[in-house]
Design a protein around this motif. Structure first.
Motif, mmCIF file in Angstrom:
data_model
loop_
_atom_site.group_PDB
_atom_site.id
_atom_site.type_symbol
_atom_site.label_atom_id
_atom_site.label_comp_id
_atom_site.label_asym_id
_atom_site.label_seq_id
_atom_site.Cartn_x
_atom_site.Cartn_y
_atom_site.Cartn_z
ATOM 1 N N LEU A 1 -67.775 -58.651 7.516
ATOM 2 C CA LEU A 1 -68.716 -59.768 7.478
ATOM 3 C C LEU A 1 -70.176 -59.332 7.514
ATOM 4 O O LEU A 1 -70.961 -59.701 6.646
ATOM 5 C CB LEU A 1 -68.449 -60.728 8.646
ATOM 6 N N GLU A 2 -70.538 -58.544 8.496
ATOM 7 C CA GLU A 2 -71.947 -58.242 8.716
ATOM 8 C C GLU A 2 -72.562 -57.329 7.654
ATOM 9 O O GLU A 2 -73.714 -57.527 7.266
ATOM 10 C CB GLU A 2 -72.160 -57.661 10.114
ATOM 11 N N LEU A 3 -71.817 -56.348 7.191
ATOM 12 C CA LEU A 3 -72.365 -55.444 6.167
ATOM 13 C C LEU A 3 -72.710 -56.198 4.893
ATOM 14 O O LEU A 3 -73.628 -55.824 4.169
ATOM 15 C CB LEU A 3 -71.382 -54.324 5.847
ATOM 16 N N ARG A 4 -71.997 -57.242 4.626
ATOM 17 C CA ARG A 4 -72.198 -58.011 3.384
ATOM 18 C C ARG A 4 -73.443 -58.892 3.456
ATOM 19 O O ARG A 4 -73.889 -59.407 2.439
ATOM 20 C CB ARG A 4 -70.970 -58.860 3.100
ATOM 21 N N GLN A 5 -73.971 -59.084 4.656
ATOM 22 C CA GLN A 5 -75.149 -59.927 4.813
ATOM 23 C C GLN A 5 -76.438 -59.115 4.827
ATOM 24 O O GLN A 5 -77.515 -59.663 4.994
ATOM 25 C CB GLN A 5 -75.031 -60.742 6.102
ATOM 26 N N SER A 6 -76.309 -57.814 4.675
ATOM 27 C CA SER A 6 -77.488 -56.952 4.704
ATOM 28 C C SER A 6 -78.215 -57.007 3.358
ATOM 29 O O SER A 6 -77.701 -57.534 2.377
ATOM 30 C CB SER A 6 -77.073 -55.517 5.043
ATOM 31 N N ASN A 7 -79.414 -56.435 3.319
ATOM 32 C CA ASN A 7 -80.203 -56.491 2.090
ATOM 33 C C ASN A 7 -79.647 -55.544 1.022
ATOM 34 O O ASN A 7 -78.781 -54.717 1.294
ATOM 35 C CB ASN A 7 -81.686 -56.220 2.379
ATOM 36 N N THR A 8 -80.171 -55.671 -0.179
ATOM 37 C CA THR A 8 -79.662 -54.919 -1.330
ATOM 38 C C THR A 8 -79.757 -53.420 -1.114
ATOM 39 O O THR A 8 -78.826 -52.679 -1.449
ATOM 40 C CB THR A 8 -80.451 -55.309 -2.606
ATOM 41 N N GLU A 9 -80.860 -52.948 -0.547
ATOM 42 C CA GLU A 9 -81.047 -51.509 -0.325
ATOM 43 C C GLU A 9 -79.967 -50.952 0.609
ATOM 44 O O GLU A 9 -79.385 -49.906 0.347
ATOM 45 C CB GLU A 9 -82.439 -51.257 0.263
ATOM 46 N N ILE A 10 -79.692 -51.675 1.673
ATOM 47 C CA ILE A 10 -78.649 -51.231 2.614
ATOM 48 C C ILE A 10 -77.287 -51.259 1.922
ATOM 49 O O ILE A 10 -76.501 -50.320 2.052
ATOM 50 C CB ILE A 10 -78.640 -52.112 3.886
ATOM 51 N N ARG A 11 -77.008 -52.319 1.177
ATOM 52 C CA ARG A 11 -75.713 -52.408 0.480
ATOM 53 C C ARG A 11 -75.538 -51.256 -0.506
ATOM 54 O O ARG A 11 -74.448 -50.729 -0.653
ATOM 55 C CB ARG A 11 -75.574 -53.762 -0.213
ATOM 56 N N MET A 12 -76.612 -50.849 -1.174
ATOM 57 C CA MET A 12 -76.535 -49.722 -2.116
ATOM 58 C C MET A 12 -76.182 -48.429 -1.388
ATOM 59 O O MET A 12 -75.362 -47.644 -1.856
ATOM 60 C CB MET A 12 -77.858 -49.553 -2.875
ATOM 61 N N LYS A 13 -76.781 -48.217 -0.222
ATOM 62 C CA LYS A 13 -76.492 -47.007 0.563
ATOM 63 C C LYS A 13 -75.049 -47.039 1.064
ATOM 64 O O LYS A 13 -74.361 -46.031 1.071
ATOM 65 C CB LYS A 13 -77.474 -46.874 1.725
ATOM 66 N N ILE A 14 -74.601 -48.211 1.480
ATOM 67 C CA ILE A 14 -73.231 -48.372 1.958
ATOM 68 C C ILE A 14 -72.244 -48.130 0.816
ATOM 69 O O ILE A 14 -71.220 -47.479 1.002
ATOM 70 C CB ILE A 14 -73.053 -49.761 2.609
ATOM 71 N N ASN A 15 -72.562 -48.626 -0.369
ATOM 72 C CA ASN A 15 -71.698 -48.391 -1.533
ATOM 73 C C ASN A 15 -71.589 -46.905 -1.842
ATOM 74 O O ASN A 15 -70.535 -46.433 -2.258
ATOM 75 C CB ASN A 15 -72.213 -49.155 -2.757
#
Length: 194
Positions: free
Chosen positions: A107-121
């Protein structure tokens, strides 16, 4: 920055998982994480630049456990079909045993901003490449459809696992997630078997 192998680093990571799960990422102040970890607020900044850095580090550290478990499965001398089943079971077991982590990842990781999601990906990519190895081996050994599109199969496998876990989290863990692993495996096999 202080080395990541220090005990306080792990304390802060574990505390961040709890605080983010219980408060949501946007309400998870660094001071709450510090209090949960039993350290001074300033200590956090010896290890992390900011809250975003904490979230990415949480994912890196916890994803490393998933990768390690999957690597152990990959070296086993068993058919790809069985490796895939063990991967699903392992993935479900790790999240079923840590409800806070399940909330953070689903849930929480998906609510982060685009930059964070890119790093997580980027972190997730290593795990998915290991899944690809199972799929390719299964195709080579004639267990899986030899004409299967690997990218599509990866999305199908990981997407099914991911949605199953998210639904479990959203339903307040009212049923046994690990018991679903063989059922998910069986359904997926119907789609990719040779």
């Amino acid at each position: 920055m202080v080395k990541k192998d220090k005990p306080k680093y792990k304390q802060i990571i574990d505390a961040a998982v709890v605080v983010i799960a219980e408060n949501g990422y946007h309400q998870a102040q660094v001071s709450k994480i510090a209090k949960q970890a039993g350290v001074a607020d300033g200590t956090i900044y010896l290890y992390f630049k900011n809250k975003e850095d904490i979230l990415i580090s949480v994912f890196e550290e916890k994803m490393a456990v998933f990768v390690e478990k999957l690597e152990q499965i990959l070296v086993r001398d068993i058919p790809a079909v069985d490796k895939l089943g063990l991967m699903i079971e392992s993935h479900f077991s790790l999240l079923a045993s840590d409800l806070h982590l399940a909330i953070v990842t689903q849930l929480e990781l998906r609510q982060s901003n685009t930059e964070i999601r890119m790093k997580i990906n980027g972190v997730l990519r290593g795990y998915l490449l290991l899944l690809d190895k199972i799929l390719v081996k299964g195709m080579e050994d004639g267990e899986f459809d030899e004409k299967m599109d690997i990218r599509l199969a990866r999305q199908m496998v990981f997407g099914t696992m991911d949605e199953t876990i998210t639904t479990w989290v959203m339903n307040d863990h009212k049923y046994d997630l690990v018991e679903l692993a063989p059922k998910v495996h069986r359904l997926l096999m119907k789609g990719i078997r040779a």
